[in-house]
Design a protein around this motif. Structure first.
Motif, PDB file in Angstrom:
ATOM      1  N   ASP A 174     -13.702  44.339 -53.459  1.00  0.00           N
ATOM      2  CA  ASP A 174     -13.290  45.720 -53.697  1.00  0.00           C
ATOM      3  C   ASP A 174     -12.044  46.021 -52.844  1.00  0.00           C
ATOM      4  N   GLY A 175     -11.191  46.890 -53.351  1.00  0.00           N
ATOM      5  CA  GLY A 175     -10.127  47.415 -52.498  1.00  0.00           C
ATOM      6  C   GLY A 175      -8.774  46.768 -52.695  1.00  0.00           C
ATOM      7  N   PHE A 176      -8.604  45.939 -53.737  1.00  0.00           N
ATOM      8  CA  PHE A 176      -7.281  45.370 -54.012  1.00  0.00           C
ATOM      9  C   PHE A 176      -6.837  45.778 -55.418  1.00  0.00           C
ATOM     10  N   VAL A 177      -5.639  46.294 -55.500  1.00  0.00           N
ATOM     11  CA  VAL A 177      -5.102  46.818 -56.749  1.00  0.00           C
ATOM     12  C   VAL A 177      -3.791  46.091 -57.006  1.00  0.00           C
ATOM     13  N   HIS A 178      -3.562  45.667 -58.258  1.00  0.00           N
ATOM     14  CA  HIS A 178      -2.337  44.905 -58.535  1.00  0.00           C
ATOM     15  C   HIS A 178      -1.403  45.623 -59.492  1.00  0.00           C
ATOM     16  N   ILE A 179      -0.127  45.508 -59.199  1.00  0.00           N
ATOM     17  CA  ILE A 179       0.911  46.126 -60.040  1.00  0.00           C
ATOM     18  C   ILE A 179       1.914  45.034 -60.445  1.00  0.00           C
ATOM     19  N   PRO A 180       2.749  45.286 -61.469  1.00  0.00           N
ATOM     20  CA  PRO A 180       3.694  44.248 -61.910  1.00  0.00           C
ATOM     21  C   PRO A 180       4.696  43.849 -60.826  1.00  0.00           C
ATOM     22  N   ALA A 181       5.074  42.578 -60.867  1.00  0.00           N
ATOM     23  CA  ALA A 181       6.069  42.049 -59.924  1.00  0.00           C
ATOM     24  C   ALA A 181       7.474  42.445 -60.389  1.00  0.00           C
ATOM     25  N   PRO A 182       8.414  42.574 -59.440  1.00  0.00           N
ATOM     26  CA  PRO A 182       9.796  42.923 -59.813  1.00  0.00           C
ATOM     27  C   PRO A 182      10.543  41.681 -60.289  1.00  0.00           C
ATOM     28  N   ASN A 183      10.142  41.197 -61.445  1.00  0.00           N
ATOM     29  CA  ASN A 183      10.681  39.930 -61.951  1.00  0.00           C
ATOM     30  C   ASN A 183      11.808  40.198 -62.955  1.00  0.00           C
ATOM     31  N   PRO A 184      13.051  39.981 -62.553  1.00  0.00           N
ATOM     32  CA  PRO A 184      14.172  40.327 -63.444  1.00  0.00           C
ATOM     33  C   PRO A 184      14.195  39.474 -64.716  1.00  0.00           C
ATOM     34  N   TYR A 185      13.645  38.273 -64.682  1.00  0.00           N
ATOM     35  CA  TYR A 185      13.710  37.383 -65.844  1.00  0.00           C
ATOM     36  C   TYR A 185      12.639  37.722 -66.867  1.00  0.00           C
ATOM     37  N   ARG A 186      11.453  38.052 -66.391  1.00  0.00           N
ATOM     38  CA  ARG A 186      10.376  38.420 -67.322  1.00  0.00           C
ATOM     39  C   ARG A 186       9.528  39.523 -66.687  1.00  0.00           C
ATOM     40  N   PHE A 187      10.003  40.746 -66.785  1.00  0.00           N
ATOM     41  CA  PHE A 187       9.284  41.882 -66.198  1.00  0.00           C
ATOM     42  C   PHE A 187       8.094  42.240 -67.081  1.00  0.00           C
ATOM     43  N   GLU A 188       6.922  42.309 -66.465  1.00  0.00           N
ATOM     44  CA  GLU A 188       5.719  42.527 -67.274  1.00  0.00           C
ATOM     45  C   GLU A 188       5.226  43.967 -67.240  1.00  0.00           C
ATOM     46  N   GLY A 189       5.995  44.839 -66.603  1.00  0.00           N
ATOM     47  CA  GLY A 189       5.601  46.253 -66.586  1.00  0.00           C
ATOM     48  C   GLY A 189       6.296  47.011 -67.709  1.00  0.00           C
ATOM     49  N   GLU A 190       6.197  48.338 -67.620  1.00  0.00           N
ATOM     50  CA  GLU A 190       6.836  49.170 -68.652  1.00  0.00           C
ATOM     51  C   GLU A 190       8.244  49.524 -68.157  1.00  0.00           C
ATOM     52  N   LEU A 191       9.221  49.240 -69.017  1.00  0.00           N
ATOM     53  CA  LEU A 191      10.617  49.534 -68.649  1.00  0.00           C
ATOM     54  C   LEU A 191      11.088  50.728 -69.479  1.00  0.00           C
ATOM     55  N   LYS A 192      11.319  51.858 -68.820  1.00  0.00           N
ATOM     56  CA  LYS A 192      11.763  53.048 -69.556  1.00  0.00           C
ATOM     57  C   LYS A 192      13.260  52.959 -69.819  1.00  0.00           C
ATOM     58  N   ALA A 193      13.719  53.675 -70.827  1.00  0.00           N
ATOM     59  CA  ALA A 193      15.149  53.650 -71.176  1.00  0.00           C
ATOM     60  C   ALA A 193      15.981  54.036 -69.959  1.00  0.00           C
ATOM     61  N   GLY A 194      16.994  53.241 -69.692  1.00  0.00           N
ATOM     62  CA  GLY A 194      17.914  53.549 -68.595  1.00  0.00           C
ATOM     63  C   GLY A 194      17.431  53.096 -67.228  1.00  0.00           C
ATOM     64  N   GLU A 195      16.219  52.569 -67.169  1.00  0.00           N
ATOM     65  CA  GLU A 195      15.660  52.161 -65.880  1.00  0.00           C
ATOM     66  C   GLU A 195      16.008  50.707 -65.575  1.00  0.00           C
TER      67      GLU A 195
END
Ligand code: PLP
Length: 451
Positions: A174-195
């Motif tokens: 318990d107690g670990f939360v994961h978010i997307p890595a700042p991977n410029p080649y293959r970003f797996e998070g949500e990329l908003k327009a202009g971001e």
């Protein structure tokens, strides 16, 4: 030694359980007998250029007599004594004193461990300790990134963001939360327009804090350059945004510099590239260039002050038998002296440029998707298709084996071939890495793979 000797060593080696072990992946290991500079010599007569500096740690290269002598001299005087309950020793005093403010201004206190996993466990416990002392005991969770590697103690395993290290050891802590890595080649998070990718990855941190509740988050942990997860260099706007978000929501920033520390990326410590500093720093590996097991954390003055003002019932009840090991710290002191004398951050910067430029010449192979790096920490990402960027781990493994057959040691991390040679490497040896990797890639066409 003969080939027969080697076969007998390999047979006896089966009595040893190796790290990240599967019987199928541990066949015909290289039995290494000796090292000198960037070169390894095996019992069956192979000479191998170690493009990984062991496990990203042998920064001063192999066979350094100065370090052997430092260990010998210290062992003769005092190999070990307890650092617990009212005792200390000279090498650990000297090293903590040297490290005070060395990595980042305001991080003046060091707690020693034997390696990086213990360092990160210590960082998590210290973050929890700090918030309890600050009257906010609900702040206990840690946010980490997918693709992160933080080690293999139970807590470090679940801070790590690579599923394969967790599958057989669940249920998850318990107690670990994961978010997307700042991977410029293959970003797996949500990329908003202009971001930018950096902005989107930092926004993911803020959103996770808000989703979980800032009053539950103790810390955010990040490797400045992610290594085991595929040598991922963040965009320049990422870490300054991260620092600001951590400040805004009272979240401690833990920099896991177990690999990036001590010169590897062209700065003594890697968050310097972006002019920010952490609240807690985890280090290990190159503190001794791998000549002795040693790691630790450094704490901000603010965290240290919470310990000074604690009641006795609130003591920092944390420590390892080998915290402040006299011989290991003596080796650390000598190693730092060598790295300063030989100006390793500058070497890493200069030779890293040469290595990346060389590796980029291999981009013409159809399976080379991306070449990236910072200092002497580089990666060549292998894909089956450059347009779709489909990861090709099997091909990375084939190239790794072909390179080893040509006397070059790299390491496939996910579908990326990693390079992290000793910082003592010279120009000719850098060019040799590129030449041998090129030859390994060339040989792929001969077995029907794409050129
Ligand atoms: C970034 C990072 N953190 C932590 C660790 C764990 O260190 P150790 O293997 O010394 O426990 C590693 C090991 O490779 C690492 O790369």
């Amino acid at each position: 030694m003969t080939k027969q000797d080697t076969a007998s060593w390999v047979e006896k080696d089966k009595k040893q359980l190796h790290p990240v072990y599967h019987p199928k992946s541990h066949v015909n290991p290289l039995v290494v007998e000796r090292g000198e500079g960037v070169w390894l010599y095996t019992t069956d007569g192979q000479k191998i250029l170690d493009g990984m500096a062991g496990l990203w740690n042998v920064n001063v290269g192999y066979g350094r007599e100065e370090l052997a002598k430092a260990a010998y001299d210290q062992m003769k005087d005092l190999a070990f004594t307890s650092n617990f309950v009212g005792m200390t020793n000279l090498p650990s005093i000297r090293l903590a004193d040297k490290l005070a403010g060395f990595a980042y201004e305001g991080l003046n206190t060091t707690f020693f461990t034997s390696g990086g996993s213990e360092a990160n466990d210590s960082a998590f416990k210290t973050a929890r300790y700090y918030w309890k002392r600050m009257g906010k005991p609900g702040k206990y969770k840690v946010i980490a990134r997918k693709s992160a590697y933080h080690g293999v103690t139970l807590a470090a395993t679940f801070a790590t963001g690579l599923e394969k290290y967790q599958t057989m050891f669940g249920p998850a802590m318990d107690g670990f939360v994961h978010i997307p890595a700042p991977n410029p080649y293959r970003f797996e998070g949500e990329l908003k327009a202009g971001e930018t990718v950096g902005q989107a990855a930092a926004r993911a941190l803020e959103e996770a804090i808000l989703r979980e509740g800032a009053d539950t988050i103790a810390a955010f942990i990040a490797e400045p350059v992610m290594s085991v997860g595929g040598v991922i260099v963040p965009p320049d706007d990422y870490f300054p945004l991260v620092r600001a978000i951590c400040d805004k929501y009272e979240v401690l920033l833990i920099a896991d510099e177990v690999i990036t520390g001590f010169g590897r990326t062209g700065q003594w410590f890697a968050l310097k590239h972006w002019n920010i500093k952490p609240d807690i720093l985890s280090f290990a590996k190159a503190i001794t260039s791998g000549y002795a097991p040693l790691g630790g954390i450094q704490l901000s003055d603010e965290i240290r002050e919470t310990m000074e003002s604690a009641a006795e019932s609130e003591a920092y009840m944390h420590g390892y038998t080998y915290s402040g090991h006299a011989m290991a710290c003596a080796v650390g002191n000598k190693n730092l002296e060598l790295m300063e004398k030989e100006n390793y951050p500058a070497r890493a910067k200069e030779l890293g440029k040469r290595l990346i430029e060389g590796l980029k010449t291999l981009s013409e192979f159809s399976f080379v998707g991306d070449v990236r790096g910072l200092g002497l920490l580089c990666g060549v990402e292998i894909v089956s298709d450059k347009v779709s960027k489909t990861a090709d781990g099997a091909m990375a493994m084939k190239i790794f084996k072909a390179a080893q057959d040509r006397g070059l040691r790299t390491r496939p991390v996910m579908n990326t071939l990693a390079f992290s040679p000793p910082l003592s490497i010279n120009e000719e040896e850098v060019d040799e890495i590129v030449k041998r990797l090129g030859a390994a890639m060339d040989s792929m066409s001969a077995i029907g793979d794409h050129v």
